[in-house]
Write an enzyme that holds these catalytic residues in place. Structure first.
Site, mmCIF file in Angstrom:
data_model
loop_
_atom_site.group_PDB
_atom_site.id
_atom_site.type_symbol
_atom_site.label_atom_id
_atom_site.label_comp_id
_atom_site.label_asym_id
_atom_site.label_seq_id
_atom_site.Cartn_x
_atom_site.Cartn_y
_atom_site.Cartn_z
ATOM 1 N N SER A 1 0.844 -1.191 0.000
ATOM 2 C CA SER A 1 0.000 0.000 0.000
ATOM 3 C C SER A 1 0.881 1.244 0.000
ATOM 4 O O SER A 1 1.976 1.250 0.545
ATOM 5 C CB SER A 1 -0.927 0.002 1.214
ATOM 6 O OG SER A 1 -0.189 -0.028 2.416
ATOM 7 N N TYR B 1 1.742 5.475 0.597
ATOM 8 C CA TYR B 1 1.622 6.409 1.721
ATOM 9 C C TYR B 1 0.412 7.329 1.591
ATOM 10 O O TYR B 1 -0.217 7.689 2.566
ATOM 11 C CB TYR B 1 2.864 7.288 1.804
ATOM 12 C CG TYR B 1 4.121 6.603 2.255
ATOM 13 C CD1 TYR B 1 4.208 5.996 3.497
ATOM 14 C CD2 TYR B 1 5.254 6.589 1.440
ATOM 15 C CE1 TYR B 1 5.376 5.393 3.919
ATOM 16 C CE2 TYR B 1 6.432 5.978 1.855
ATOM 17 C CZ TYR B 1 6.485 5.383 3.097
ATOM 18 O OH TYR B 1 7.636 4.786 3.513
ATOM 19 N N SER C 1 2.447 -2.757 4.248
ATOM 20 C CA SER C 1 2.480 -1.296 4.206
ATOM 21 C C SER C 1 3.756 -0.822 3.540
ATOM 22 O O SER C 1 4.762 -1.537 3.518
ATOM 23 C CB SER C 1 2.419 -0.726 5.622
ATOM 24 O OG SER C 1 3.662 -0.917 6.282
ATOM 25 N N ASP C 2 3.729 0.395 3.006
ATOM 26 C CA ASP C 2 4.992 1.051 2.701
ATOM 27 C C ASP C 2 5.689 1.300 4.024
ATOM 28 O O ASP C 2 5.090 1.275 5.100
ATOM 29 C CB ASP C 2 4.761 2.354 1.924
ATOM 30 C CG ASP C 2 5.944 2.689 1.030
ATOM 31 O OD1 ASP C 2 7.073 2.237 1.326
ATOM 32 O OD2 ASP C 2 5.758 3.415 0.035
ATOM 33 N N TRP C 3 6.974 1.577 3.960
ATOM 34 C CA TRP C 3 7.817 1.450 5.154
ATOM 35 C C TRP C 3 7.754 2.659 6.085
ATOM 36 O O TRP C 3 7.702 3.814 5.634
ATOM 37 C CB TRP C 3 9.253 1.188 4.730
ATOM 38 C CG TRP C 3 9.446 -0.240 4.308
ATOM 39 C CD1 TRP C 3 8.527 -1.064 3.725
ATOM 40 C CD2 TRP C 3 10.624 -1.022 4.454
ATOM 41 N NE1 TRP C 3 9.063 -2.303 3.500
ATOM 42 C CE2 TRP C 3 10.341 -2.309 3.927
ATOM 43 C CE3 TRP C 3 11.887 -0.765 4.955
ATOM 44 C CZ2 TRP C 3 11.289 -3.335 3.909
ATOM 45 C CZ3 TRP C 3 12.838 -1.775 4.934
ATOM 46 C CH2 TRP C 3 12.537 -3.049 4.415
#
Length: 723
Positions: free
Chosen positions: A224, A226, A257-259
């Site tokens: 996903s 941000y 998730s993105d990090w």
């Protein structure tokens, strides 16, 4: 074969599951259920975020370089977890093969080549201990100022979908393929806070079809993004993560998730369909245990994500290539040769005018002295220094590549800081090669997040001293990894344009080699020089590829995956710091066509060292796909390649806007001809009913034509006939 779940859950390990799935004795879902039945609540929650503690944030970049980043490893049952490695131009761990950036590989218009690149990346990632790769980036290039444009496949949904699907297939032979960034992520500076407003038409018919193509290719996972879409950040965006991705498309894998800053609500994100918070034990580690105990988090919601993660990981482990790659596969000679091939095929020849009676390129055998000018000529310049950074064991700069390709030619090099000195060197040479363009300081991932609201994910109070120390650390990262971010200008630096002007005035045989991640405006100088090559960021073998192209050992095979306009005002409005933007269906070549602005170089454009004729000889269409037959003839004097492109356009529109619906790369000997069949993706001619989710032909009089690039007028083209 679908056997009943074995009730004897205890003692059943991940290895047992892989063996029984491979043997056809269990489905991956059944094997996952046997594992889930043995997990305590704390172990179930352990699956739902990264295994790295928050206190290790400062070392996360070093950890990424040394090995995979793990999430959900449970040694008690042999569960390896997901073992993540980036990235789009090669494996970020160790010293791996640095392929050309994704945008240059997009310029090859060659899905078969991209699948081979994916296979090589997957082998290297697996050899380094990874089972999961974040290499598939299919966000559309909506504006060339986007800092991470180089990680994408360009502006067109059909081209992007086919190449993203090819990379997915290649990776999956050895590692799970993660597709990113879902969705509408095409700004860098404001990526943590921007809210993208988009209507149903643009969302489903323009910005999502290429993601769906990777699902159809077997994608194991999505990441996903941000940003928010229509008011909801992606980690909590049930509409996209569940209603579209899973319910409408049938995706059965897991979402990460993105990090670092990609989760805004631990419980709501899990409920929306975001399965794993990456890469730290951060927001979820703090909030989910209490929420589960208090009943605010239903246990079934936890089990749902656990089953997705384990079933996908089991299925991959059971179906990947059985042979374990040896350590020496990393940056092996075959992979270096593949990187060189991709760089040659992705180099776009934009201009090749006569100089002395014949086109300037390839360089004639009579060349005795060459001036190679510009500060980038002696630099490897592999691209962005953010999360996609690859550190190959060796690199070859343009200067090194030309010296290797032309050992008998005297080559003078100046960095171009003194334009007058460069002009004198050019005047004394048979041909001048000017290497100019961008670096990781001009564009790339922006590693700094200066939004205090998003920093709460780390879990400790951000007093002024603490925030100051963190920002100081980020400032040190900027020195190490480059400024990056969205581009401040779409042109070259003024010093580069002055250098081109000075050299071109001194030597009419001037070649300009442009380095960069996407479109660069060239109006100030493109008519002053006879030859222009767009070389993107060409990877570790880029210098040798340039030598191949300039000497004529190989032809420049690239075709633009975007349009290059004559004026930045012809592009959509772009505000790198916007908190809210609206994405419509008009950008790139389609916006130029609708508004009546000719491109400097249209989408799909590229020259070679020979010429071709294309003729559409027939087509058949049924529903959303079909095929066209195109006769291709090499009308030149040497072997070469072209990309036969098929477009459809609504002739009833005030200004018809051709849409790519199919393509195929064709190689032919001089004078040879062939007829090729090109599969068609008719999605650009369809519309989706938001109520029924059914797709049907968009109203209008649709015509079909074959062309070497985006064709402009469509008058007289055959009607697109269904049946």
């Amino acid at each position: 074969m679908n056997h009943a779940v074995d009730p004897a859950g205890f003692g059943f390990t991940f290895t047992d599951g892989v063996a029984r799935v491979r043997a056809g004795e269990l489905t991956a879902a059944d094997a996952a259920e046997l594992l889930v039945k043995q997990l305590r609540d704390d172990e179930l929650l352990w699956l739902l975020d990264g295994d790295t503690p928050v206190r290790a944030l400062r070392t996360i970049q070093a950890r990424m370089r040394s090995g995979p980043i793990t999430a959900g490893a449970l040694p008690r049952l042999g569960i390896p977890g997901i073992r993540f490695s980036d990235g789009p131009r090669g494996v970020v761990m160790g010293n791996s093969t640095a392929f050309p950036v994704t945008m240059m590989r997009a310029a090859t218009w060659d899905p078969d080549l991209e699948e081979r690149v994916g296979h090589a990346m997957g082998l290297e990632a697996r050899a380094r201990g990874a089972n999961y790769s974040g290499a598939v980036c299919v966000n559309l290039l909506r504006h060339p100022a986007w800092g991470r444009a180089q990680e994408s496949y360009g502006e067109d949904p059909v081209l992007t979908g086919q190449l993203g699907a090819a990379l997915t297939r290649g990776l999956r032979r050895n590692v799970m393929a993660c597709v990113k960034h879902f969705a509408l992520n095409s700004m860098e500076n404001a990526r943590f806070k921007v809210d993208v407003a988009v209507d149903e038409h643009a969302l489903h018919e323009v910005y999502l079809p290429h993601f769906k193509a990777t699902v159809d290719a077997g994608a194991d996972s999505f990441m996903s993004s941000y940003n928010a879409v229509n008011g909801a950040f992606l980690d909590v965006n049930r509409t996209l993560l569940t209603d579209v991705l899973r319910d409408e498309w049938g995706f059965e894998g897991f979402v990460t998730s993105d990090w670092l800053w990609g989760v805004h609500d631990a419980v709501a994100s899990l409920d929306a369909g975001m399965d794993v918070e990456m890469p730290l034990r951060a927001l979820r580690a703090r909030e989910l245990p209490g929420a589960l105990r208090a009943g605010r988090l239903p246990r079934e919601t936890v089990l749902r994500s656990a089953r997705r993660i384990l079933a996908t990981t089991l299925a991959h482990a059971a179906t990947r290539d059985e042979a374990e790659p040896a350590a020496d596969v990393v940056a092996a000679p075959a992979h270096r040769a593949l990187a060189r091939e991709a760089a040659v095929r992705g180099t776009v020849l934009l201009r090749n005018e006569p100089a002395g009676g014949a086109p300037l390129l390839p360089l004639p055998a009579t060349t005795r002295r060459l001036a190679v000018l510009g500060h980038l000529a002696a630099a490897p310049n592999l691209g962005d220094h953010g999360s996609s950074t690859v550190r190959p064991p060796t690199t070859c700069s343009p200067l090194e590549g030309l010296r290797e390709a032309l050992p008998a030619v005297e080559i003078d090099h100046l960095d171009g800081a003194d334009a007058a000195a460069a002009a004198r060197a050019a005047a004394a040479a048979d041909t001048a090669v000017v290497v100019v363009g961008l670096t990781h300081d001009d564009e790339g991932e922006r590693v700094m997040n200066d939004d205090p609201a998003s920093l709460r994910v780390l879990g400790f109070p951000f007093t002024v001293p603490v925030l100051g120390r963190l920002l100081g650390h980020v400032a040190r990262l900027l020195v190490r990894y480059g400024r990056g971010g969205d581009r401040a200008s779409l042109t070259l630096r003024p010093r580069d344009e002055r250098l081109i002007a000075a050299v071109a005035a001194a030597n009419p045989r001037t070649v300009v080699v442009v380095i960069g991640g996407s479109a660069i405006l060239m109006e100030a100088w493109r008519d002053r020089v006879p030859a222009i090559l767009l070389a993107f960021y060409p990877g570790m073998e880029g210098g040798r590829a340039l030598g191949d192209v300039l000497t004529g050992r190989a032809e420049p095979g690239g075709r633009l995956p975007f349009a290059i306009p004559t004026d930045a005002a012809h592009l959509p409005f772009f505000d790198a710091e916007a908190r809210r933007v609206t994405y419509d269906a008009w950008w790139g070549q389609r916006k130029l066509d609708r508004d009546g602005h000719p491109a400097a170089y249209p989408f799909g454009f590229g020259l070679g060292y020979t010429t071709f004729d294309l003729e559409l000889t027939g087509h058949r269409v049924s529903g959303g796909d079909g095929a066209a037959t195109v006769r291709v003839r090499n009308t030149g004097t040497r072997a070469g390649s072209t990309v036969a492109q098929v477009y459809a356009a609504d002739a009833d529109a005030p200004r018809p806007v051709p849409q790519l619906i199919g393509f195929r790369r064709v190689e032919l000997a001089a004078g040879a001809a062939t007829e090729v069949t090109i599969p068609l993706d008719l999605t650009p001619t369809l519309e989706r009913d938001p109520t029924t989710r059914a797709w049907a032909r968009r109203p209008g009089t649709w015509r079909i034509l074959a062309a070497p690039h985006s064709p402009g007028p469509v008058d007289g083209a055959p009607l697109l006939v269904t049946g």
